[in-house]
Design a protein around this motif. Structure first.
Motif, mmCIF file in Angstrom:
data_model
loop_
_atom_site.group_PDB
_atom_site.id
_atom_site.type_symbol
_atom_site.label_atom_id
_atom_site.label_comp_id
_atom_site.label_asym_id
_atom_site.label_seq_id
_atom_site.Cartn_x
_atom_site.Cartn_y
_atom_site.Cartn_z
ATOM 1 N N THR A 219 74.864 18.689 18.344
ATOM 2 C CA THR A 219 74.304 17.361 18.617
ATOM 3 C C THR A 219 72.818 17.461 18.982
ATOM 4 O OG1 THR A 219 75.165 17.477 20.871
ATOM 5 C CG2 THR A 219 76.453 16.234 19.285
ATOM 6 N N GLN A 220 72.458 18.504 19.725
ATOM 7 C CA GLN A 220 71.040 18.684 20.057
ATOM 8 C C GLN A 220 70.230 18.966 18.803
ATOM 9 O OE1 GLN A 220 69.413 18.342 22.846
ATOM 10 N NE2 GLN A 220 71.129 17.998 24.229
ATOM 11 N N ARG A 221 70.804 19.768 17.905
ATOM 12 C CA ARG A 221 70.052 20.148 16.694
ATOM 13 C C ARG A 221 69.786 18.940 15.803
ATOM 14 N NH1 ARG A 221 71.873 21.586 11.680
ATOM 15 N NH2 ARG A 221 73.981 22.157 12.338
ATOM 16 N N ILE A 222 70.824 18.113 15.598
ATOM 17 C CA ILE A 222 70.575 17.017 14.656
ATOM 18 C C ILE A 222 69.831 15.854 15.332
ATOM 19 C CG2 ILE A 222 72.590 17.674 13.274
ATOM 20 C CD1 ILE A 222 73.938 15.119 14.167
ATOM 21 N N GLY A 223 69.941 15.733 16.656
ATOM 22 C CA GLY A 223 69.084 14.796 17.388
ATOM 23 C C GLY A 223 69.610 13.374 17.475
ATOM 24 N N LYS A 224 68.999 12.658 18.417
ATOM 25 C CA LYS A 224 69.448 11.311 18.766
ATOM 26 C C LYS A 224 69.326 10.337 17.586
ATOM 27 C CE LYS A 224 68.766 8.021 22.438
ATOM 28 N NZ LYS A 224 68.599 7.917 23.853
ATOM 29 N N ARG A 225 68.231 10.463 16.860
ATOM 30 C CA ARG A 225 68.028 9.522 15.767
ATOM 31 C C ARG A 225 69.102 9.686 14.691
ATOM 32 N NH1 ARG A 225 63.565 6.604 14.064
ATOM 33 N NH2 ARG A 225 62.368 7.523 15.732
ATOM 34 N N ALA A 226 69.395 10.926 14.330
ATOM 35 C CA ALA A 226 70.418 11.175 13.292
ATOM 36 C C ALA A 226 71.790 10.717 13.781
ATOM 37 C CB ALA A 226 70.453 12.655 12.937
ATOM 38 N N LEU A 227 72.048 10.890 15.075
ATOM 39 C CA LEU A 227 73.341 10.455 15.612
ATOM 40 C C LEU A 227 73.454 8.934 15.527
ATOM 41 C CD1 LEU A 227 73.560 12.838 18.690
ATOM 42 C CD2 LEU A 227 75.064 12.865 16.688
ATOM 43 N N LYS A 228 72.393 8.262 15.888
ATOM 44 C CA LYS A 228 72.408 6.794 15.811
ATOM 45 C C LYS A 228 72.628 6.329 14.377
ATOM 46 C CE LYS A 228 70.219 3.771 18.773
ATOM 47 N NZ LYS A 228 70.287 3.582 20.128
ATOM 48 N N GLU A 229 71.942 6.993 13.465
ATOM 49 C CA GLU A 229 72.083 6.619 12.052
ATOM 50 C C GLU A 229 73.503 6.863 11.555
ATOM 51 O OE1 GLU A 229 69.007 8.767 10.071
ATOM 52 O OE2 GLU A 229 67.452 7.410 10.838
ATOM 53 N N MET A 230 74.115 7.915 12.079
ATOM 54 C CA MET A 230 75.479 8.255 11.643
ATOM 55 C C MET A 230 76.445 7.088 11.900
ATOM 56 S SD MET A 230 77.756 11.517 12.901
ATOM 57 C CE MET A 230 76.461 12.707 12.779
ATOM 58 N N PHE A 231 76.161 6.339 12.963
ATOM 59 C CA PHE A 231 77.083 5.261 13.347
ATOM 60 C C PHE A 231 76.529 3.865 13.053
ATOM 61 C CE2 PHE A 231 77.584 8.627 16.724
ATOM 62 C CZ PHE A 231 78.627 9.264 16.072
ATOM 63 N N ALA A 232 75.375 3.818 12.392
ATOM 64 C CA ALA A 232 74.694 2.525 12.258
ATOM 65 C C ALA A 232 75.598 1.469 11.620
ATOM 66 C CB ALA A 232 73.412 2.689 11.453
ATOM 67 N N ASP A 233 76.339 1.835 10.573
ATOM 68 C CA ASP A 233 77.173 0.826 9.909
ATOM 69 C C ASP A 233 78.345 0.389 10.789
ATOM 70 O OD1 ASP A 233 78.113 3.529 9.500
ATOM 71 O OD2 ASP A 233 79.661 2.664 8.214
ATOM 72 N N LEU A 234 78.746 1.257 11.722
ATOM 73 C CA LEU A 234 79.879 0.897 12.588
ATOM 74 C C LEU A 234 79.471 -0.090 13.678
ATOM 75 C CD1 LEU A 234 81.548 4.404 13.079
ATOM 76 C CD2 LEU A 234 82.137 2.625 11.443
ATOM 77 N N ALA A 235 78.164 -0.238 13.893
ATOM 78 C CA ALA A 235 77.707 -1.113 14.983
ATOM 79 C C ALA A 235 77.848 -2.591 14.637
ATOM 80 C CB ALA A 235 76.251 -0.796 15.325
ATOM 81 N N ALA A 236 77.978 -2.910 13.346
ATOM 82 C CA ALA A 236 78.058 -4.316 12.955
ATOM 83 C C ALA A 236 79.383 -4.932 13.426
ATOM 84 C CB ALA A 236 77.945 -4.429 11.442
#
Ligand code: SF4
Length: 412
Positions: A219-236
């Motif tokens: 999780t540290q390697r891929i970073g906060k931005r990539a994690l947020k993007e990973m779930f972006a479609d689920l936030a709707a």
């Protein structure tokens, strides 16, 4: 027995002895089960039972040759559930079940996830099976979400005039090494989509991890931005008419509301409702900055405005707890109670920071990146002023309180 022995039994340093975890879903057990554990502890574990921070019980110094008999006895009391220390062994605070600070149902979510993952014990990739999930009903962290591999805490979001239960996703906390680091907040997701979050992050971890890379390192390697993007479609959140299930919480078919909230009862209450809103405001302002970096002007503007509303609401709640979520009501109450009275005024800047909120509320969204950037800066100053105002209020002598009744009246 084999599966239970694999996950719930730990060999002790003392040859021939083992420690046995009695896994309790959600940390619950009946009075009959409690008596039975006491009997078994006397019979097999020297009369000693330890409660663990993961809401299980530990029987220590059990002779290895007694393990099969102990397993049979525990199974007869429905206490031989395998999966201790696995993805299915979830820690949860009381949440909205009994805590008045609870926003979302941490126990409801934990129950749902326990059912799903318990059915898959032994089938999961070993790197995933050993991860810990922990859930809290709010960010007071009684469910230890901040040190979980996969943690969640309850938040609420307004969608089309409805309150929708969400969980903020916190990834990569460290429960080992004396809980030495906290996870990364990775976005708020509707409660009903949290199981998908877990499926997605664990699948990605298995597919993308480097040799022997831990979940924390991943999780540290891929970073906060990539994690947020990973779930972006689920936030709707779908519209209420399309998917009303999104508007209720796990284990509670009623429409979701924050109306049950109040002054906290639980021992974990370290954050008042006001601080609660202030912290949510800061998280939202941070999200606004991230969105602006992505050139998402409109969402950044909305988040910054929302952060100011949360700050104002936090202050209003010191006087009027039922202020609700409507922007117009929040602004009106804030103006009447804190601006017109000058309680909010800064010694040098006067009411300037309050005007930032009124201006955005009255003139509507900012259309350019520059204007959104300015709004974010104004929101930051507004929140600082909210904190300063709260501190001034807290430091005031209790002058506004009515005088205590005379001693005679008290006796009467
Ligand atoms: S105050 Fe503690 S027990 Fe109550 S909901 Fe928040 S984290 Fe859970």
């Amino acid at each position: 027995y084999e599966q239970w022995a694999r996950t719930n039994v730990y060999r002790q340093r003392q040859a021939g002895y083992a420690a046995v975890t009695v896994a309790l879903p959600l940390g619950d057990m009946t009075s009959d089960q409690t008596r039975r554990v006491a009997d078994l502890a006397r019979q097999y574990a020297g009369g000693d039972v330890r409660a663990t921070v993961e809401q299980n019980l530990l029987l220590r110094s059990v002779r290895e040759k007694d393990l099969p008999a102990l397993h049979r006895a525990l199974a007869a009391a429905s206490l031989a559930r395998p999966g201790a220390g696995t993805l299915a062994d979830i820690t949860a605070c009381p949440g909205t079940d009994t805590c008045k600070l609870g926003i979302a149902s941490s126990r409801g979510l934990a129950a749902e996830l326990t059912t799903r993952f318990a059915a898959r014990t032994g089938e999961l990739d070993p790197a995933v099976e050993s991860l810990r999930i922990k859930t809290s009903g709010c960010f007071n962290s009684c469910g230890q979400h901040h040190i979980a591999d996969i943690g969640f805490y309850g938040v609420s979001r307004n969608v089309g005039g409805y309150a929708v239960p969400h969980f903020q996703v916190v990834l990569g906390g460290k429960w080992r090494e004396n809980a030495s680091s906290y996870g990364l907040a990775s976005g708020a997701i509707p409660s009903k989509r949290i199981p998908e979050v877990i499926e997605r992050i664990t699948a990605r971890f298995v597919a993308e991890r480097r040799e022997s890379e831990t979940f924390q390192d991943y999780t540290q390697r891929i970073g906060k931005r990539a994690l947020k993007e990973m779930f972006a479609d689920l936030a709707a959140v779908p519209a209420h008419d399309e998917a009303p299930g999104f508007y209720s919480d796990w284990g509670d078919p009623r429409e979701f509301t924050l109306g049950d909230m109040g002054v906290g009862e639980c021992a974990g209450e370290v954050v008042s409702l006001t601080e609660f809103d202030f912290a949510a405001a800061e998280a939202q302002l941070f999200d606004a900055q991230l969105r602006l970096e992505e050139d998402a002007v409109e969402p950044a503007d909305q988040l910054a405005y929302g952060a100011m509303l949360l700050g104002a609401r936090g202050l209003v709640k010191t006087e009027f707890i039922d202020v609700g979520d409507e922007p117009a009501a929040i602004v009106r109450e804030f103006r009447t109670r804190f601006f017109d009275t000058q309680l909010f005024f800064d010694k040098y800047a006067g009411g300037k920071f309050g005007m930032y909120l009124f201006r955005r509320h009255e003139s509507g969204p900012r259309a350019t990146a520059e204007a959104a950037h300015r709004l974010i800066e104004e929101a930051q100053l507004f929140l600082e002023a909210c904190h300063a105002c709260q501190a001034r209020l807290a430091a005031r002598p209790a002058a506004g309180l009515p005088p205590p009744p005379p001693a005679a009246a008290q006796r009467a």
